[in-house]
Design a protein around this motif. Sequence first.
Motif, PDB file in Angstrom:
ATOM      1  N   ARG A   1     -29.667 -71.557 -74.005  1.00 58.34           N
ATOM      2  CA  ARG A   1     -30.151 -70.718 -72.907  1.00 58.34           C
ATOM      3  C   ARG A   1     -29.750 -71.312 -71.573  1.00 58.34           C
ATOM      4  O   ARG A   1     -29.334 -72.474 -71.493  1.00 58.34           O
ATOM      5  CB  ARG A   1     -31.687 -70.591 -72.954  1.00 58.34           C
ATOM      6  N   ALA A   2     -29.928 -70.518 -70.530  1.00 56.18           N
ATOM      7  CA  ALA A   2     -29.756 -70.994 -69.151  1.00 56.18           C
ATOM      8  C   ALA A   2     -30.865 -70.385 -68.309  1.00 56.18           C
ATOM      9  O   ALA A   2     -31.480 -69.378 -68.686  1.00 56.18           O
ATOM     10  CB  ALA A   2     -28.389 -70.615 -68.593  1.00 56.18           C
ATOM     11  N   LEU A   3     -31.114 -70.993 -67.158  1.00 55.37           N
ATOM     12  CA  LEU A   3     -32.163 -70.524 -66.261  1.00 55.37           C
ATOM     13  C   LEU A   3     -31.638 -70.581 -64.834  1.00 55.37           C
ATOM     14  O   LEU A   3     -31.175 -71.628 -64.374  1.00 55.37           O
ATOM     15  CB  LEU A   3     -33.411 -71.406 -66.396  1.00 55.37           C
ATOM     16  N   ALA A   4     -31.710 -69.452 -64.123  1.00 57.89           N
ATOM     17  CA  ALA A   4     -31.210 -69.371 -62.752  1.00 57.89           C
ATOM     18  C   ALA A   4     -32.301 -69.752 -61.760  1.00 57.89           C
ATOM     19  O   ALA A   4     -33.446 -69.303 -61.863  1.00 57.89           O
ATOM     20  CB  ALA A   4     -30.716 -67.953 -62.462  1.00 57.89           C
ATOM     21  N   PHE A   5     -31.943 -70.574 -60.780  1.00 56.28           N
ATOM     22  CA  PHE A   5     -32.821 -70.991 -59.691  1.00 56.28           C
ATOM     23  C   PHE A   5     -32.314 -70.385 -58.387  1.00 56.28           C
ATOM     24  O   PHE A   5     -31.184 -69.912 -58.301  1.00 56.28           O
ATOM     25  CB  PHE A   5     -32.832 -72.518 -59.570  1.00 56.28           C
ATOM     26  N   SER A   6     -33.128 -70.478 -57.346  1.00 57.53           N
ATOM     27  CA  SER A   6     -32.745 -69.898 -56.060  1.00 57.53           C
ATOM     28  C   SER A   6     -31.660 -70.706 -55.356  1.00 57.53           C
ATOM     29  O   SER A   6     -30.997 -70.205 -54.448  1.00 57.53           O
ATOM     30  CB  SER A   6     -33.964 -69.776 -55.145  1.00 57.53           C
ATOM     31  N   SER A   7     -31.447 -71.965 -55.748  1.00 51.27           N
ATOM     32  CA  SER A   7     -30.373 -72.790 -55.192  1.00 51.27           C
ATOM     33  C   SER A   7     -30.096 -73.938 -56.149  1.00 51.27           C
ATOM     34  O   SER A   7     -30.930 -74.284 -56.999  1.00 51.27           O
ATOM     35  CB  SER A   7     -30.750 -73.345 -53.807  1.00 51.27           C
TER      36      SER A   7
END
Length: 418
Positions: A128-134
């Motif tokens: 899996r991957a997880l997107a952050f705001s930066s």
Amino acid sequence: MSDEYESGGARPPGPLDGDRGFDLAGRLADRERRDLRRELSPADRVAERAQFAPASGGDLPVLDGEERLVFASNNYLGLTNDDRVVEAAADAAEVVGTGAGASRLLTGDTLVHRDLEDRLAESKQTDRALAFSSGYAANVGTIAALDPDVIFSDEYNHASIVDACRLSGAEVIVYDHCDAEDLAAKLGDAARDPGTTDGSWLIVTDSVFSMDGDVAPLSDVCDLAEQAGAWVMVDEAHATGLYEGGGGIVQREGLSDRVDVQLGTLSKALASQGGFVAGDDDLIEYLVNAARSFVFSTGLTPPAAAAASEALHLARTTDRRDRLWRSVEFLREGLTDLGYEVPGETQILPVLVGDRGDALALADALYDRGVVAPAIRPPTVPEGTSRIRVAPMATHAAHDLERCLDAFREAGREVGVL
């Protein structure tokens, strides 16, 4: 303390008197004296060529009218203006919305985010991957959530890693840059030290270093981590999207199953904004619940997520990567033939000058000749190693590269570094 003060009355005299503000004007003057003050210079577009406005402080900027070649961007694949990326962002804004509206754990999780994360996980060869705001938020949130007892950090790691290590409260042991032997020695010292023997250990490094263009010895780092029982965390900010399958150095070296935590950014080769973490199911599920910079931040905007997803698709399926690497080799060879020293092995070409004054003068002379390439000087790099950081894009044409080399030839002679 008096009843009058507790109820909001007059302040008692004594120790609380005096000026405890911040002398920002003095701090700015000090930076000016030490040649460390920087200023904003707005551009009209993010692409291989642009017009710039002189530094204007708080006033409205005015473009100078002359278009310059940009060799100072991390937009390595030149995708920020690609019609397909722009259309993906516009479609997401129209269909989903311009902003996520809330944290991902509330109502800010959308199908656009999930599509991006699926593509990232596939390219990084993880569950899996997880997107952050930066990317900064990804580093700080991840290291804080892991809460290691001891961190071993490469001395040239990016500022977001350095700050994350400082904020974590862990004991931080810095090892010599890209030096597996020094890392081994410091792991051994820590294993013999009663204060660091127990607990969780994390080895963290960039894969591609942004000022030197060199690559961490990741295979050796993984070997040492496995011997010590430590985890490995690799920040692929300057590598994501540039190697086979849209991956980074971890994928190039075949280490996806040996690196516990892979980080990256969406704001460089992927032409958008944001960061991400990739790893196994347990890691991502834990970060969803424990990474404060994820939990308490509004989700990445849908247009940014869609743009990054499309850019990653294009990085994997078009010839953009090949075009970039051809340009990199052309410039490296040309700059070396001119007499410049250009170390490293990646798309980041550090043209070593040495003296900070010479580097600043060379950058100004290049700018006068229509080429934007910044001077990098201490404290960003060590004393005596000031350089011009050259970063071509896949969209630079052959005549753009020739013009860049011509500018370096003429500017170098004018400044006296050739």
